[in-house]
Design a protein around this motif. Structure first.
Motif, PDB file in Angstrom:
ATOM      1  N   ILE A   1      41.457   7.724  11.473  1.00 46.27           N
ATOM      2  CA  ILE A   1      40.759   7.058  12.569  1.00 46.27           C
ATOM      3  C   ILE A   1      41.385   5.694  12.858  1.00 46.27           C
ATOM      4  O   ILE A   1      41.595   5.320  14.014  1.00 46.27           O
ATOM      5  CB  ILE A   1      39.252   6.906  12.254  1.00 46.27           C
ATOM      6  CG1 ILE A   1      38.654   8.267  11.855  1.00 46.27           C
ATOM      7  CG2 ILE A   1      38.525   6.322  13.461  1.00 46.27           C
ATOM      8  CD1 ILE A   1      38.951   9.392  12.813  1.00 46.27           C
TER       9      ILE A   1
ATOM     10  N   TRP B   1      37.694  13.674  16.234  1.00 43.09           N
ATOM     11  CA  TRP B   1      36.757  13.017  15.300  1.00 43.09           C
ATOM     12  C   TRP B   1      35.384  12.827  15.948  1.00 43.09           C
ATOM     13  O   TRP B   1      34.351  13.142  15.361  1.00 43.09           O
ATOM     14  CB  TRP B   1      37.349  11.675  14.870  1.00 43.09           C
ATOM     15  CG  TRP B   1      36.373  10.747  14.214  1.00 43.09           C
ATOM     16  CD1 TRP B   1      35.813  10.886  12.977  1.00 43.09           C
ATOM     17  CD2 TRP B   1      35.827   9.555  14.771  1.00 43.09           C
ATOM     18  NE1 TRP B   1      34.953   9.834  12.727  1.00 43.09           N
ATOM     19  CE2 TRP B   1      34.944   9.003  13.808  1.00 43.09           C
ATOM     20  CE3 TRP B   1      36.014   8.879  15.984  1.00 43.09           C
ATOM     21  CZ2 TRP B   1      34.242   7.826  14.025  1.00 43.09           C
ATOM     22  CZ3 TRP B   1      35.317   7.701  16.202  1.00 43.09           C
ATOM     23  CH2 TRP B   1      34.444   7.184  15.239  1.00 43.09           C
TER      24      TRP B   1
ATOM     25  N   GLU C   1      37.601   9.345   6.362  1.00 45.78           N
ATOM     26  CA  GLU C   1      37.184   8.100   6.983  1.00 45.78           C
ATOM     27  C   GLU C   1      37.205   6.990   5.940  1.00 45.78           C
ATOM     28  O   GLU C   1      37.268   7.237   4.738  1.00 45.78           O
ATOM     29  CB  GLU C   1      35.792   8.249   7.587  1.00 45.78           C
ATOM     30  CG  GLU C   1      35.746   9.272   8.722  1.00 45.78           C
ATOM     31  CD  GLU C   1      34.414   9.276   9.437  1.00 45.78           C
ATOM     32  OE1 GLU C   1      33.796   8.196   9.566  1.00 45.78           O
ATOM     33  OE2 GLU C   1      33.967  10.357   9.842  1.00 45.78           O
TER      34      GLU C   1
ATOM     35  N   TRP D   1      37.976  14.558   9.596  1.00 41.98           N
ATOM     36  CA  TRP D   1      38.983  13.620   9.128  1.00 41.98           C
ATOM     37  C   TRP D   1      38.442  12.764   7.983  1.00 41.98           C
ATOM     38  O   TRP D   1      37.246  12.526   7.874  1.00 41.98           O
ATOM     39  CB  TRP D   1      39.404  12.676  10.262  1.00 41.98           C
ATOM     40  CG  TRP D   1      40.034  13.330  11.439  1.00 41.98           C
ATOM     41  CD1 TRP D   1      39.476  13.539  12.662  1.00 41.98           C
ATOM     42  CD2 TRP D   1      41.365  13.874  11.507  1.00 41.98           C
ATOM     43  NE1 TRP D   1      40.370  14.168  13.499  1.00 41.98           N
ATOM     44  CE2 TRP D   1      41.543  14.383  12.820  1.00 41.98           C
ATOM     45  CE3 TRP D   1      42.420  13.981  10.605  1.00 41.98           C
ATOM     46  CZ2 TRP D   1      42.723  14.976  13.243  1.00 41.98           C
ATOM     47  CZ3 TRP D   1      43.593  14.557  11.011  1.00 41.98           C
ATOM     48  CH2 TRP D   1      43.741  15.054  12.315  1.00 41.98           C
TER      49      TRP D   1
END
Length: 274
Positions: A113, A264, A273, A271
């Motif tokens: 991210i 996401w 994080e 994903w």
């Protein structure tokens, strides 16, 4: 022999080699792909160090004649001494800031991210730089001043944020500070050598306990793939920028980053994080 793992090593090695010296962030691509391929364990940390070494050595090989000349004349030629001095000055900001914040950045920002966000922001920055009036005053690395090298060095330090791109930061910084496209790219390549060697040695030292003999075939495949891909990418990149801008790289970054952020946001991909 784990063929799927070897294939993963081949893919990641090629990606590292192709992206390390382009303004699109090799670290960012490896984090995203590593997450997708499920290769983000302790062994992958050392693997990424090894394939980065392959990319560095590709640049050393490509510029071997100049590097050997500099090494052989360092004590006798002022030009060689000045060149090494420029690299040292450019290397200092990343070295100092890296020692101060390396561990914190790795623990907090090394996730898809953050990478995607940095890719988008970096793409926008490239578009902004390309829209500015472009009047280079430095057309060769040897014509750089100490202050030019220091400014580019601080720009390179921004690449400690994954997804920013070390080459992207140094090249865009070079353009902003008056370097021509070719000289900015070449200084980025040369500056990568001490910077990436230092980062590789430091990371190997920190992760020495993770080295295992059984991982050698995987590391070897990734290393060779990275070396060959990087050599091809560096030669192609220099030819490309002679007649093109960096706008295409900017849009690639923006699209890639937005795709990751969309997957996401909508929960299509789980994903890792912070």
């Amino acid at each position: 022999m784990d063929l799927p793992l070897l294939l993963t090593a081949l893919v990641l090695g090629i990606v590292e080699g192709l992206t390390e010296f382009l303004p699109i962030s090799s670290t960012g691509h490896l984090i995203v792909l590593g997450d997708l391929l499920g290769y983000n364990d302790d062994a992958s940390k050392v693997f990424k160090i090894v394939i980065q070494l392959g990319a560095i050595l590709a640049v050393c090989w490509d510029y071997r004649e100049r590097l050997l000349h500099i090494a052989g004349t360092l004590t006798t030629e002022r030009a060689s001494q000045r060149f090494v001095g420029l690299l040292f000055v450019g290397f200092l900001p990343a070295a100092v800031l890296g020692l101060m914040f390396h561990a914190t950045i790795k623990s907090l920002l090394f996730n898809p991210i953050t990478v995607a966000t940095a890719l988008v922001i970096g793409g926008v920055v490239i578009l902004y730089v390309e829209k500015r009036a472009y009047h280079p005053r430095i057309h060769a690395v040897d014509a750089m001043r100490w202050s030019d090298a220091l400014k580019v060095g601080f720009a390179q330090a921004l690449a400690m944020i994954p997804g920013t791109s070390r080459s992207g930061a140094t090249i865009m910084g070079g353009l902003i500070f008056g370097l021509s496209r070719k000289s900015a790219a070449e200084f980025s390549f040369f500056l990568a050598i001490p910077t990436m060697f230092a980062a590789t040695v430091y990371d190997l030292y920190k992760n020495w306990a993770l080295l295992r003999l059984e991982d050698l075939p995987v590391f070897a495949v990734g290393f060779v793939a990275s070396f060959v891909a990087a050599m091809w990418a560096v030669r192609g990149f220099i030819k490309f920028i002679s007649n093109h801008t960096f706008v295409g790289f900017a849009w690639y970054r923006i699209v890639f980053g937005l795709v990751v952020l969309a997957t996401w946001y909508f929960g299509w991909v789980e994903w890792s994080e912070p």
